[in-house]
Design a protein around this motif. Structure first.
Motif, short mmCIF file in Angstrom:
data_model
loop_
_atom_site.label_atom_id
_atom_site.label_comp_id
_atom_site.label_asym_id
_atom_site.label_seq_id
_atom_site.Cartn_x
_atom_site.Cartn_y
_atom_site.Cartn_z
N ILE A 145 53.53 32.47 38.16
CA ILE A 145 52.95 33.10 39.33
C ILE A 145 51.79 34.00 38.91
O ILE A 145 51.94 34.84 38.03
CB ILE A 145 54.00 33.95 40.10
CG1 ILE A 145 55.21 33.08 40.47
CG2 ILE A 145 53.37 34.57 41.34
CD1 ILE A 145 54.89 31.93 41.40
N HIS A 146 50.64 33.79 39.53
CA HIS A 146 49.49 34.67 39.34
C HIS A 146 49.22 35.40 40.64
O HIS A 146 49.26 34.79 41.72
CB HIS A 146 48.24 33.87 38.94
CG HIS A 146 48.24 33.44 37.50
ND1 HIS A 146 47.09 33.08 36.84
CD2 HIS A 146 49.24 33.30 36.61
CE1 HIS A 146 47.39 32.74 35.58
NE2 HIS A 146 48.68 32.87 35.43
N VAL A 147 48.95 36.68 40.55
CA VAL A 147 48.63 37.50 41.72
C VAL A 147 47.18 37.97 41.59
O VAL A 147 46.81 38.59 40.58
CB VAL A 147 49.58 38.71 41.84
CG1 VAL A 147 49.17 39.57 43.04
CG2 VAL A 147 51.02 38.23 41.99
N PHE A 148 46.38 37.66 42.62
CA PHE A 148 44.97 38.05 42.63
C PHE A 148 44.74 39.12 43.68
O PHE A 148 45.33 39.10 44.76
CB PHE A 148 44.08 36.84 42.94
CG PHE A 148 44.09 35.77 41.89
CD1 PHE A 148 43.19 35.80 40.84
CD2 PHE A 148 45.01 34.73 41.95
CE1 PHE A 148 43.19 34.81 39.87
CE2 PHE A 148 45.02 33.74 40.99
CZ PHE A 148 44.12 33.78 39.94
N GLY A 149 43.85 40.08 43.38
CA GLY A 149 43.48 41.10 44.33
C GLY A 149 42.42 40.60 45.30
O GLY A 149 41.85 39.52 45.11
N PRO A 150 42.10 41.37 46.34
CA PRO A 150 41.09 40.95 47.33
C PRO A 150 39.73 40.66 46.73
O PRO A 150 38.99 39.84 47.25
CB PRO A 150 41.04 42.13 48.30
CG PRO A 150 42.36 42.82 48.16
CD PRO A 150 42.75 42.65 46.72
N SER A 151 39.41 41.32 45.62
CA SER A 151 38.11 41.10 44.98
C SER A 151 38.10 39.88 44.07
O SER A 151 37.04 39.49 43.58
CB SER A 151 37.71 42.33 44.17
OG SER A 151 38.61 42.51 43.07
N GLY A 152 39.28 39.30 43.82
CA GLY A 152 39.36 38.13 42.96
C GLY A 152 39.90 38.42 41.57
O GLY A 152 40.13 37.50 40.79
#
Length: 387
Positions: A145-152
Motif C-alpha cells: 500500500i502506498h499513500v500519496f498526499g494531495p500534492s502527489g
C-alpha cells in the motif's frame, strides 16, 4: 529501440520467467503465486517440486515452500480473462499506441500523474480519503500500500509481503473509510484487513469469505464488499479505532463473479460489476448492476446492451459515482473512462476520458471532485480536474 524494450517488458508480465511460455487460464500454464510473491506457471511449480510434490525452492529468491502453499495469481488471471476476449495482441491491448497521457475532453484536464514503473508495480486498486485528500493505492510491490498526499508526495508505504498478521499477500482492491482507515482485500489469504494511515493493522477478518475482491466505503464508514467466488455482496460494519468487527452481513446473493463495487455518496446507491462467462472462446463479458440504498435492483447494463449504442466491445474493470450520481466506468477495450448516465436514465454513452490511458483498472473521485484513474498499463495514477 525504446518502444521495443517497453513491448518486451509488457509481454514478460504474461510469461513464466522459468520456461518463458505465455500464461494461460488453465492447465500447466496457469499462473501460480509462491509464498514469497514470485509467480510461476503450474507446470514449472510441478517440475520444481518433482513427481512426489516435495518442497521446492523459488528459482529467484530460494525461499522454500510446498506445492500446496501456492495459489492462483488472481490479477494475472483477470488480465488474461480481459485480454483474450478482446482478441488482440498484448501490446495493443495494453495500449502502446496510446503513448503518453494525451488530451481529455473539454472541461477536464490532466492535472497530475503519479507512480510509474518502479514506484508502483501492477496496481490493482485506488481510493481517496475525502477528509484529507490522500490517495491509497494497492499494488504488487514490496510494500503493498502506498499513500500519496494531495500534492502527489508519497507519504507512507506499508503492508509487507508475507505471512505475519499485518502483512498483505495479494491485494485486490482498497478503500478508505470516512474515519480515515485503509481497508484492503487480500486474495492471498482470502481476508479483509484494515490499517490506519501510519500502516498499523487494526483489524483482520479472515473467516467467512471465499474470495473477497471489490471494496468501497459508505459515508457512515461501513464497507461494501464483493465476494467473487461466493457471488455475494456484503456490508461490513466495524469500529476500526477499537479494532472490533460489529457485523458482516450478506446483503445480496446470486451475483455472477462480482468484482468492482461503488457506493454513491449522495443517494447510497450501489454499483456492482459482474464478470459473465459463456461457453466457447471470446464470449466473456461484463455487466453493471445498480441497486438502490435498500438493495432493490434499479437497472443493469451488459456488454450487449452497450453495443447497441456503441459499436465496439466494452469490458468494464472499475466503477464509480460522480457527485451528481452519474455512473462512471473504465473500459480496457477502448482505453477510456465512460459516463453511463444516471441509473434511472440508463443507458447513455459519453466518453469522459478517451486519450492517454493504457489499461485503466481503478477509478475514484476526490472530495474536490477530481477524477482519479488507476492505469495498470503504465503503473500510474492520473488525476483529472476541471479546467
Amino acid at each position: 529501440m525504446a518502444a521495443a524494450a517497453e513491448d518486451e517488458a509488457e509481454l514478460s508480465l504474461l510469461e513464466c520467467r522459468v520456461c518463458f511460455e505465455r500464461y494461460g487460464p488453465g492447465g500447466q500454464r496457469r499462473p501460480r503465486n509462491l509464498p514469497c510473491g514470485h509467480v510461476l506457471c503450474r507446470g514449472c511449480v510441478g517440475a520444481l517440486g518433482g513427481p512426489e510434490g516435495r518442497r521446492l525452492e523459488c528459482p529467484f529468491c530460494r525461499r522454500a515452500c510446498g506445492s500446496a502453499e501456492t495459489s492462483d495469481c488472481l490479477p494475472l488471471l483477470q488480465l488474461l480473462e480481459v485480454l483474450d476476449p478482446a482478441g488482440g495482441s498484448v501490446p495493443s491491448a495494453l495500449g502502446k499506441s496510446a503513448g503518453a497521457a494525451g488530451p481529455a475532453p473539454a472541461g477536464l484536464g490532466l492535472r497530475l500523474s503519479l507512480g510509474g514503473w518502479g514506484s508502483l508495480v501492477n496496481p490493482t486498486g485506488v481510493a481517496a480519503c475525502r477528509r484529507s485528500g490522500r490517495l491509497a493505492v494497492a499494488h504488487d510491490g514490496k510494500k503493498r500500500i502506498h499513500v500519496f498526499g494531495p500534492s502527489g508526495a508519497c507519504l507512507q508505504r506499508f503492508g509487507e509481503r508475507g505471512d505475519a498478521g499485518n502483512d498483505i499477500k495479494y491485494p485486490l482492491d482498497v478503500t478508505v473509510t470516512w474515519d480515515g482507515h485503509v481497508v484492503v482485500t487480500d486474495g492471498g489469504d482470502r481476508s479483509v484487513k484494515a490499517f490506519d494511515f501510519e500502516g498499523r493493522g487494526v483489524l483482520a477478518v479472515r473467516e467467512g469469505f471465499c474470495l473477497p475482491w471489490g471494496l468501497d466505503a459508505t459515508p457512515g464508514s461501513e464497507v461494501m464488499l464483493t465476494d467473487a467466488e461466493a457471488g455475494a455482496l456484503y456490508r461490513l460494519t466495524a469500529d476500526f479505532k477499537k479494532g472490533k468487527l460489529k457485523k458482516c452481513q450478506m446483503i445480496r446473493s446470486q451475483l455472477v463473479s462480482p468484482r468492482g463495487v461503488a457506493v454513491s455518496q449522495t443517494s447510497g446507491a450501489v454499483a456492482v460489476i459482474e464478470y459473465l462467462k459463456a461457453q466457447g472462446p471470446n464470449n466473456s463479458s461484463t455487466r453493471v448492476k445498480i441497486f438502490s440504498a435498500e438493495m432493490d435492483l434499479i437497472s443493469q447494463m451488459d456488454g450487449f446492451g452497450l453495443n447497441l449504442i456503441f459499436p465496439s466491445k466494452i469490458c468494464t474493470t472499475a466503477v464509480a459515482f460522480d457527485t451528481e450520481g452519474h455512473v462512471i466506468v473504465t473500459d480496457v477495450c477502448s482505453q477510456a473512462v465512460i459516463c453511463l448516465g444516471k441509473p434511472e436514465k440508463f443507458p447513455i454513452f459519453n466518453p469522459v476520458i478517451s486519450h492517454g490511458l493504457s489499461y485503466p483498472v481503478g477509478l475514484t473521485y476526490t472530495a474536490n471532485n477530481s477524477l482519479v484513474v488507476l492505469d495498470s498499463g503504465d503503473h500510474s495514477i492520473k488525476i483529472y480536474s476541471s479546467t
